[in-house]
Structures are given as C-alpha cells and as structure tokens.
Scaffold this motif. Structure first.
Motif, PDB file in Angstrom:
ATOM      1  N   ALA A 214       0.820  -1.209   0.000  1.00  0.00           N
ATOM      2  CA  ALA A 214       0.000   0.000   0.000  1.00  0.00           C
ATOM      3  C   ALA A 214       0.857   1.263   0.000  1.00  0.00           C
ATOM      4  O   ALA A 214       0.478   2.278  -0.582  1.00  0.00           O
ATOM      5  CB  ALA A 214      -0.933   0.002   1.205  1.00  0.00           C
ATOM      6  N   VAL A 215       2.022   1.218   0.634  1.00  0.00           N
ATOM      7  CA  VAL A 215       2.860   2.403   0.721  1.00  0.00           C
ATOM      8  C   VAL A 215       3.530   2.715  -0.611  1.00  0.00           C
ATOM      9  O   VAL A 215       4.006   3.826  -0.830  1.00  0.00           O
ATOM     10  CB  VAL A 215       3.936   2.218   1.825  1.00  0.00           C
ATOM     11  CG1 VAL A 215       5.002   1.226   1.383  1.00  0.00           C
ATOM     12  CG2 VAL A 215       4.564   3.543   2.214  1.00  0.00           C
ATOM     13  N   ALA A 216       3.577   1.780  -1.534  1.00  0.00           N
ATOM     14  CA  ALA A 216       4.234   1.994  -2.826  1.00  0.00           C
ATOM     15  C   ALA A 216       3.338   2.681  -3.836  1.00  0.00           C
ATOM     16  O   ALA A 216       3.806   3.102  -4.891  1.00  0.00           O
ATOM     17  CB  ALA A 216       4.719   0.662  -3.395  1.00  0.00           C
ATOM     18  N   PHE A 217       2.038   2.798  -3.541  1.00  0.00           N
ATOM     19  CA  PHE A 217       1.092   3.385  -4.476  1.00  0.00           C
ATOM     20  C   PHE A 217       0.203   4.386  -3.735  1.00  0.00           C
ATOM     21  O   PHE A 217       0.031   4.300  -2.524  1.00  0.00           O
ATOM     22  CB  PHE A 217       0.210   2.312  -5.119  1.00  0.00           C
ATOM     23  CG  PHE A 217       0.989   1.143  -5.671  1.00  0.00           C
ATOM     24  CD1 PHE A 217       1.662   1.252  -6.877  1.00  0.00           C
ATOM     25  CD2 PHE A 217       1.066  -0.045  -4.969  1.00  0.00           C
ATOM     26  CE1 PHE A 217       2.389   0.183  -7.378  1.00  0.00           C
ATOM     27  CE2 PHE A 217       1.785  -1.118  -5.459  1.00  0.00           C
ATOM     28  CZ  PHE A 217       2.454  -1.001  -6.677  1.00  0.00           C
ATOM     29  N   ASP A 218      -0.368   5.317  -4.470  1.00  0.00           N
ATOM     30  CA  ASP A 218      -1.313   6.277  -3.904  1.00  0.00           C
ATOM     31  C   ASP A 218      -2.695   6.025  -4.473  1.00  0.00           C
ATOM     32  O   ASP A 218      -2.855   5.864  -5.696  1.00  0.00           O
ATOM     33  CB  ASP A 218      -0.890   7.708  -4.233  1.00  0.00           C
ATOM     34  CG  ASP A 218       0.231   8.193  -3.332  1.00  0.00           C
ATOM     35  OD1 ASP A 218       0.091   8.094  -2.104  1.00  0.00           O
ATOM     36  OD2 ASP A 218       1.256   8.656  -3.876  1.00  0.00           O
ATOM     37  N   GLU A 219      -3.694   5.997  -3.617  1.00  0.00           N
ATOM     38  CA  GLU A 219      -5.069   5.800  -4.069  1.00  0.00           C
ATOM     39  C   GLU A 219      -5.636   7.129  -4.554  1.00  0.00           C
ATOM     40  O   GLU A 219      -5.649   8.116  -3.824  1.00  0.00           O
ATOM     41  CB  GLU A 219      -5.941   5.222  -2.970  1.00  0.00           C
ATOM     42  CG  GLU A 219      -7.304   4.772  -3.482  1.00  0.00           C
ATOM     43  CD  GLU A 219      -8.139   4.073  -2.430  1.00  0.00           C
ATOM     44  OE1 GLU A 219      -8.872   3.135  -2.783  1.00  0.00           O
ATOM     45  OE2 GLU A 219      -8.075   4.476  -1.262  1.00  0.00           O
ATOM     46  N   VAL A 220      -6.108   7.149  -5.772  1.00  0.00           N
ATOM     47  CA  VAL A 220      -6.707   8.339  -6.355  1.00  0.00           C
ATOM     48  C   VAL A 220      -8.190   8.410  -6.004  1.00  0.00           C
ATOM     49  O   VAL A 220      -8.720   9.460  -5.632  1.00  0.00           O
ATOM     50  CB  VAL A 220      -6.532   8.342  -7.886  1.00  0.00           C
ATOM     51  CG1 VAL A 220      -7.081   9.631  -8.491  1.00  0.00           C
ATOM     52  CG2 VAL A 220      -5.065   8.164  -8.259  1.00  0.00           C
ATOM     53  N   MET A 221      -8.871   7.288  -6.166  1.00  0.00           N
ATOM     54  CA  MET A 221     -10.257   7.121  -5.729  1.00  0.00           C
ATOM     55  C   MET A 221     -10.434   5.636  -5.411  1.00  0.00           C
ATOM     56  O   MET A 221      -9.496   4.857  -5.584  1.00  0.00           O
ATOM     57  CB  MET A 221     -11.253   7.605  -6.785  1.00  0.00           C
ATOM     58  CG  MET A 221     -11.072   6.972  -8.136  1.00  0.00           C
ATOM     59  SD  MET A 221     -12.327   7.543  -9.344  1.00  0.00           S
ATOM     60  CE  MET A 221     -12.076   9.301  -9.373  1.00  0.00           C
ATOM     61  N   LYS A 222     -11.585   5.257  -4.925  1.00  0.00           N
ATOM     62  CA  LYS A 222     -11.776   3.905  -4.433  1.00  0.00           C
ATOM     63  C   LYS A 222     -11.374   2.862  -5.471  1.00  0.00           C
ATOM     64  O   LYS A 222     -11.939   2.792  -6.563  1.00  0.00           O
ATOM     65  CB  LYS A 222     -13.247   3.703  -4.034  1.00  0.00           C
ATOM     66  CG  LYS A 222     -13.491   2.382  -3.311  1.00  0.00           C
ATOM     67  CD  LYS A 222     -12.806   2.361  -1.958  1.00  0.00           C
ATOM     68  CE  LYS A 222     -13.169   1.110  -1.174  1.00  0.00           C
ATOM     69  NZ  LYS A 222     -12.450   1.039   0.104  1.00  0.00           N
ATOM     70  N   GLY A 223     -10.370   2.062  -5.143  1.00  0.00           N
ATOM     71  CA  GLY A 223      -9.946   0.969  -6.002  1.00  0.00           C
ATOM     72  C   GLY A 223      -9.027   1.349  -7.145  1.00  0.00           C
ATOM     73  O   GLY A 223      -8.566   0.482  -7.888  1.00  0.00           O
ATOM     74  N   LEU A 224      -8.721   2.652  -7.308  1.00  0.00           N
ATOM     75  CA  LEU A 224      -7.853   3.107  -8.389  1.00  0.00           C
ATOM     76  C   LEU A 224      -6.626   3.783  -7.803  1.00  0.00           C
ATOM     77  O   LEU A 224      -6.740   4.762  -7.059  1.00  0.00           O
ATOM     78  CB  LEU A 224      -8.599   4.076  -9.307  1.00  0.00           C
ATOM     79  CG  LEU A 224      -7.831   4.564 -10.533  1.00  0.00           C
ATOM     80  CD1 LEU A 224      -7.523   3.397 -11.478  1.00  0.00           C
ATOM     81  CD2 LEU A 224      -8.621   5.645 -11.281  1.00  0.00           C
TER      82      LEU A 224
END
Length: 306
Positions: A214-224
């Motif tokens: 989870a720390v390697a990516f940023d959530e833009v909106m739910k599930g994306l």
C-alpha cells in the motif's frame, strides 16, 4: 525515419524547462505530492532507483499532509446532495452555470447506476479537469479529460485519460516502465507534456495490504491507484503473485503539472472545468477512449452545443 520513430520523436520529446501552458506562460514543474517512500530529487548521472519488491515502508516520522487512502463514500454523498440541489434549481428555471462548455440546459448530476459527474469549485485528488472550447486548437489539450492525481498548496499533477495509445512499451525501447518483460506488451498512452513515467492500477485494498504494497502506491479514488516508475518493480511482483492481472494496469508516458496559482488562473480564465466523478465513470476500460470527453459532459447534463 520510420513512422514509429517519428511518432516517438514528436510526442515523447518534451522537456521540463520548456513547457508552455494554455495561457502562454513558461513554467517549471515541481511535484506537489512526493510519492511516499521515494525521493524525486534528480538522480546522479547513470544511477537508477526502482522498487523491485513490495515490502517497502515510508521513512520514519513522515508527515504526509494528504491521507494515503481516499474514502469515496463522501464523494457519493456529496453527489446526491448536488443532484438534489440542482434538481431544485432546474425546476425553478435557474440559468446555465456552464456556458463555456456549451451546455444547452442547466448542468446537473445524471446518476446512471455507478456513473455520475458534477462540477466542483476547487481541484482535489481524484477529480477531473475537462477542457473547454477555449482550448480548441491547442493540440495537446484540446478536448482532454485529465485525472488529477494530487492537489495541494504546491500545485497539482494529473494525467490525460482520453488520448489513444500509439505503441506498446517495448516499442519505445525504454525499461523505465517494465521489469523483466512483465509489461513489455502493454500499450503506452500519452499522459501529458511533462517527462515522467507513471501508471494507473486497479486493485483491491486487501490485496495491497496483504502484500505490504500500500505504501508503494497512492489511491486516487476507491480501487484506483497510481504509481511512478520507481514502483514498477513492486507492480511486477504483484502480477507474478497474481494479486492483480496485466489488464489491471494502464501505463503513461508523460503527465501534466501546474503550480497552484497557475492552475487557478487557467480555471478562472475558462480553460478548464473542475469535475467530480464516480470511479465507474472513468474506469480503466475508458482510458484511451476519445469519446470520454463527451461522456463526462453527458453525465453533467445536455450534450455540448458545438
């Protein structure tokens, strides 16, 4: 020069120090939301930085002004409130608030199952910047739909969603967005004039947490989510572990960026409309679709008049 090389030269040769905005001002781009766990300082010559495994953590004591997980429930709640308010104004004969988009009736929220979109006043992570007719004739930005990946005091970054793919990753002969050939056959989309490699990924929250990714990516909106080229190794590791599939990614060469005052000026001048939307309105299947611009307008009201 062959066709592929010609396209590559014309589309992927922009420089950071020569970007001209729609208002005609030169500007330098400074990332407004550094990706957690990575530094975006210019690397030394010949050096590379890439995450090859998903077990990564952010630095101790990191103070991130934006939440790492965006709860989409409040967006849907706000959309319902806006829909009710606009229905009331429409019945009362309120004037069209979006003349620059050429809407023939007052704009509104059209709730089509999991798809909806409505205007908002300020850019926020996960919103869209929809080009108005004032950008007609500006080749890069004409009728574009830009997904805002981050927005804050320093500025905003985003990626163009509705430009078709011209080649695959392997045809660019670049390894920035590939690891051991995992993504070599994936299409590469034009994301904007600033030189940066990034990707969008559709993934379940529980899958990312289980893999410690989870720390390697940023959530833009739910599930994306979005990731930079530094986290492509982690993405490839998730594919190998079958947490996500190859079809859950869209890769982009280039992005868009504004300083806060610059974007405010462009919005105020009528170049962009700021739009909130549901995840279903811009799913990965819509990336590269030239009809996305008109689809978003349709979700806000009547079709454009020009």
């Amino acid at each position: 020069m062959d066709v592929c090389s010609s396209l590559t030269h014309k589309i992927f040769s922009f420089r950071f120090d020569s970007i001209v905005s729609p208002t005609g001002k030169n500007r330098l781009f400074f990332p407004s939301h550094p990706h957690k766990g990575f530094s975006f300082n210019v690397p030394a010559a010949g050096s590379t930085a890439q995450v090859t495994k998903c077990q990564v953590r952010g630095p101790e004591g990191e103070d991130d002004s934006e939440p790492s997980i965006v709860n989409s429930d409040w967006r849907a709640f706000r959309a319902r409130l806006v829909a009710g308010e606009q229905a009331t104004k429409s019945s009362a004969g309120a004037p069209n608030q979006w003349p620059d988009l050429g809407l023939t009736k007052p704009s509104r929220v059209v709730m089509l199952g999991q798809k909806w979109a409505h205007p908002i006043h300020e850019p926020e992570r996960g919103c869209l910047l929809v080009a108005t007719q004032r950008l007609d004739g500006v080749h890069i930005f004409e009728r574009t739909v830009i997904l805002v990946l981050s927005a804050g005091a320093a500025g905003a970054t985003g990626v163009i969603l509705n430009r078709p793919s011209l080649m695959s990753i392997k045809e660019t002969r670049s390894t920035d967005l590939d690891v051991n050939g995992v993504f070599s056959d994936r299409p590469l989309f034009f994301g904007g004039p600033l030189e940066e490699g990034l990707f969008l990924m559709s993934a379940p929250d529980e899958g990312l947490e289980r893999e410690g990714a989870a720390v390697a990516f940023d959530e833009v909106m739910k599930g994306l989510y979005y990731g930079m080229k530094e986290s492509v190794g982690c993405a490839a590791d998730m594919v190998r572990k079958k947490v996500v599939g190859l079809g859950d990614f869209r890769f982009f060469d280039g992005c868009c960026g504004w300083e806060r005052e610059q974007l405010s000026e462009e919005i105020g001048a009528g170049y962009w409309k700021v739009v909130a939307c549901s995840p279903g309105a811009i799913g990965l299947s819509r990336v590269g679709s030239v009809s996305l611009w008109s689809e978003i307008l349709g979700l806000m009201g009547e079709k454009q008049a020009w």
